[in-house]
Design a protein around this motif. Structure first.
Motif, mmCIF file in Angstrom:
data_model
loop_
_atom_site.group_PDB
_atom_site.id
_atom_site.type_symbol
_atom_site.label_atom_id
_atom_site.label_comp_id
_atom_site.label_asym_id
_atom_site.label_seq_id
_atom_site.Cartn_x
_atom_site.Cartn_y
_atom_site.Cartn_z
ATOM 1 N N ALA A 74 -38.459 -9.582 -32.343
ATOM 2 C CA ALA A 74 -37.096 -9.751 -32.838
ATOM 3 C C ALA A 74 -36.924 -9.208 -34.248
ATOM 4 N N GLN A 75 -38.004 -9.071 -34.991
ATOM 5 C CA GLN A 75 -37.920 -8.568 -36.367
ATOM 6 C C GLN A 75 -37.818 -7.053 -36.424
ATOM 7 N N PHE A 76 -38.067 -6.374 -35.306
ATOM 8 C CA PHE A 76 -37.957 -4.924 -35.254
ATOM 9 C C PHE A 76 -36.509 -4.518 -34.974
ATOM 10 N N VAL A 77 -36.103 -3.415 -35.559
ATOM 11 C CA VAL A 77 -34.769 -2.855 -35.318
ATOM 12 C C VAL A 77 -34.938 -1.616 -34.451
ATOM 13 N N GLY A 78 -34.284 -1.613 -33.310
ATOM 14 C CA GLY A 78 -34.372 -0.478 -32.402
ATOM 15 C C GLY A 78 -33.237 0.506 -32.629
ATOM 16 N N HIS A 79 -33.477 1.744 -32.254
ATOM 17 C CA HIS A 79 -32.428 2.763 -32.352
ATOM 18 C C HIS A 79 -31.244 2.326 -31.497
ATOM 19 N N PRO A 80 -30.012 2.480 -32.001
ATOM 20 C CA PRO A 80 -28.847 2.008 -31.244
ATOM 21 C C PRO A 80 -28.648 2.723 -29.911
ATOM 22 N N ASP A 81 -29.155 3.934 -29.780
ATOM 23 C CA ASP A 81 -29.071 4.639 -28.504
ATOM 24 C C ASP A 81 -30.175 4.107 -27.587
ATOM 25 N N PRO A 82 -29.821 3.490 -26.454
ATOM 26 C CA PRO A 82 -30.854 2.904 -25.596
ATOM 27 C C PRO A 82 -31.844 3.915 -25.053
ATOM 28 N N GLU A 83 -31.492 5.206 -25.078
ATOM 29 C CA GLU A 83 -32.382 6.233 -24.550
ATOM 30 C C GLU A 83 -33.335 6.800 -25.606
ATOM 31 N N ILE A 84 -33.184 6.373 -26.857
ATOM 32 C CA ILE A 84 -34.067 6.854 -27.929
ATOM 33 C C ILE A 84 -35.059 5.755 -28.257
ATOM 34 N N ASP A 85 -36.313 5.999 -27.928
ATOM 35 C CA ASP A 85 -37.361 4.977 -27.970
ATOM 36 C C ASP A 85 -38.025 4.934 -29.345
ATOM 37 N N ILE A 86 -37.277 4.463 -30.329
ATOM 38 C CA ILE A 86 -37.785 4.314 -31.692
ATOM 39 C C ILE A 86 -37.413 2.922 -32.197
ATOM 40 N N ALA A 87 -38.364 2.261 -32.858
ATOM 41 C CA ALA A 87 -38.103 0.974 -33.499
ATOM 42 C C ALA A 87 -38.869 0.930 -34.805
ATOM 43 N N MET A 88 -38.390 0.111 -35.726
ATOM 44 C CA MET A 88 -39.075 -0.003 -37.014
ATOM 45 C C MET A 88 -38.831 -1.369 -37.636
ATOM 46 N N ILE A 89 -39.677 -1.699 -38.611
ATOM 47 C CA ILE A 89 -39.597 -2.990 -39.283
ATOM 48 C C ILE A 89 -39.948 -2.796 -40.753
ATOM 49 N N GLY A 90 -39.250 -3.502 -41.630
ATOM 50 C CA GLY A 90 -39.569 -3.465 -43.050
ATOM 51 C C GLY A 90 -40.844 -4.251 -43.342
ATOM 52 N N VAL A 91 -41.763 -3.653 -44.088
ATOM 53 C CA VAL A 91 -43.038 -4.327 -44.398
ATOM 54 C C VAL A 91 -43.311 -4.371 -45.897
ATOM 55 N N GLY A 92 -42.378 -3.923 -46.710
ATOM 56 C CA GLY A 92 -42.605 -3.881 -48.154
ATOM 57 C C GLY A 92 -42.933 -5.235 -48.734
ATOM 58 N N ARG A 93 -42.183 -6.266 -48.347
ATOM 59 C CA ARG A 93 -42.418 -7.601 -48.897
ATOM 60 C C ARG A 93 -43.773 -8.146 -48.456
ATOM 61 N N ALA A 94 -44.120 -7.949 -47.176
ATOM 62 C CA ALA A 94 -45.403 -8.452 -46.673
ATOM 63 C C ALA A 94 -46.569 -7.753 -47.369
ATOM 64 N N LEU A 95 -46.447 -6.446 -47.596
ATOM 65 C CA LEU A 95 -47.502 -5.719 -48.296
ATOM 66 C C LEU A 95 -47.619 -6.173 -49.751
ATOM 67 N N GLU A 96 -46.480 -6.473 -50.349
ATOM 68 C CA GLU A 96 -46.492 -6.963 -51.735
ATOM 69 C C GLU A 96 -47.174 -8.324 -51.822
ATOM 70 N N GLU A 97 -46.933 -9.179 -50.820
ATOM 71 C CA GLU A 97 -47.567 -10.496 -50.818
ATOM 72 C C GLU A 97 -49.086 -10.381 -50.676
ATOM 73 N N LEU A 98 -49.525 -9.444 -49.826
ATOM 74 C CA LEU A 98 -50.968 -9.230 -49.692
ATOM 75 C C LEU A 98 -51.582 -8.798 -51.027
ATOM 76 N N ALA A 99 -50.893 -7.890 -51.710
ATOM 77 C CA ALA A 99 -51.397 -7.419 -53.000
ATOM 78 C C ALA A 99 -51.425 -8.552 -54.022
ATOM 79 N N ASN A 100 -50.382 -9.373 -54.033
ATOM 80 C CA ASN A 100 -50.327 -10.485 -54.984
ATOM 81 C C ASN A 100 -51.409 -11.524 -54.718
ATOM 82 N N ASP A 101 -51.836 -11.633 -53.457
ATOM 83 C CA ASP A 101 -52.901 -12.572 -53.098
ATOM 84 C C ASP A 101 -54.286 -11.996 -53.386
#
Length: 260
Positions: A74-101
């Motif tokens: 549910a956290q992934f955003v899919g391309h609005p065209d149902p025939e275009i098989d691309i999805a993505m998710i923002g990971v900047g905050r999660a990567l920053e948390e790993l670095a801070n830890d």
């Protein structure tokens, strides 16, 4: 820059695929870090885990160690065209948390400027060698945790939309697990361009991000039988023609995510 993706369903079925980090330019001059893959890699899963290579505090890779980020489809955003098989998710905050830890991940990203435009593709031959990176059939170096790099050729013109869709075909072996692999055109040093010009000793041209692998064409092959039973069973055989969605659609979806 690739990220191994594993999935699990509520009934215990496991899946795998490939993702890669995209650094999409922001209006303020920064960049949003996104992991790009295919819709079908994450759809139907209960849990999605992105496996990054571990890094040191001064930005060096630690081979054989990983940093994992788990999430849901549910956290992934899919391309609005149902025939275009691309999805993505923002990971900047999660990567920053790993670095801070104190446990940073190591990665490199596809920058916005690497994404092929129509004008970029006009500067190359319609058919060019291509390189793609990922985890075919879930395969990778289990000791270093590094991915598999494969090469082939464009099978349809890069500057033409195959079948009128923002895709092109590549002539190479593509297997399940390669879904989500980034595809690049890596200009050869001192190679002539499409107009015959050769630059000797000049700076190498950077790789061009062409798109993301989504599927492979198959054919039905009848199974030979010795009895006279009714019907002819088939198996599916890969014909080594991979389907790639163009970089323009990856860039368009990332831009839409940032605007929203």
């Amino acid at each position: 820059m690739t990220v191994r993706i594993t999935t699990s369903t509520a009934d215990g079925r496991a899946g795998s695929g490939t993702g890669f980090v995209l650094a999409e330019d922001l209006p303020d001059g920064g960049a949003a870090l996104l992991v790009v893959t295919n819709k079908h890699v994450v759809e139907g899963a209960e849990l999605v885990t992105m496996h990054f290579l571990a890094g040191t505090l001064d930005g060096q890779p630690i081979l054989g160690q990983e940093r994992a980020i788990s999430t849901t489809p549910a956290q992934f955003v899919g391309h609005p065209d149902p025939e275009i098989d691309i999805a993505m998710i923002g990971v900047g905050r999660a990567l920053e948390e790993l670095a801070n830890d104190g446990t940073p991940a190591f990665f490199r990203s596809v920058a916005t400027g690497m994404c092929a435009t129509q004008q970029t593709l006009e500067d190359f031959e319609p058919i060019e060698p291509v390189t793609f990176i990922g985890y075919p059939n879930g395969l990778y170096d289990s000791v270093s945790l590094l991915p598999i790099v494969r090469q082939g050729h464009a099978a349809t013109a890069l500057n033409v939309d195959y079948e009128g869709k923002p895709t092109f075909l590549i002539d190479t072996s593509v297997f399940p697990g390669s879904s989500g692999s980034p595809v690049f055109l890596v200009p050869r040093p001192s190679a002539p361009d499409k107009r015959g010009n050769i630059v000797i000793g000049g700076a190498p041209r950077p790789p061009v991000f062409l798109g993301v692998v989504a599927a492979v064409h198959q054919r039905q092959v009848p199974v030979l039988q010795t009895d006279a039973g009714g019907g002819v069973p088939f198996v599916y055989d890969l014909i080594d023609l991979g389907i790639v969605y163009k970089a323009s659609e990856v860039h368009a979806l990332a831009t839409q995510m940032i605007r929203s």
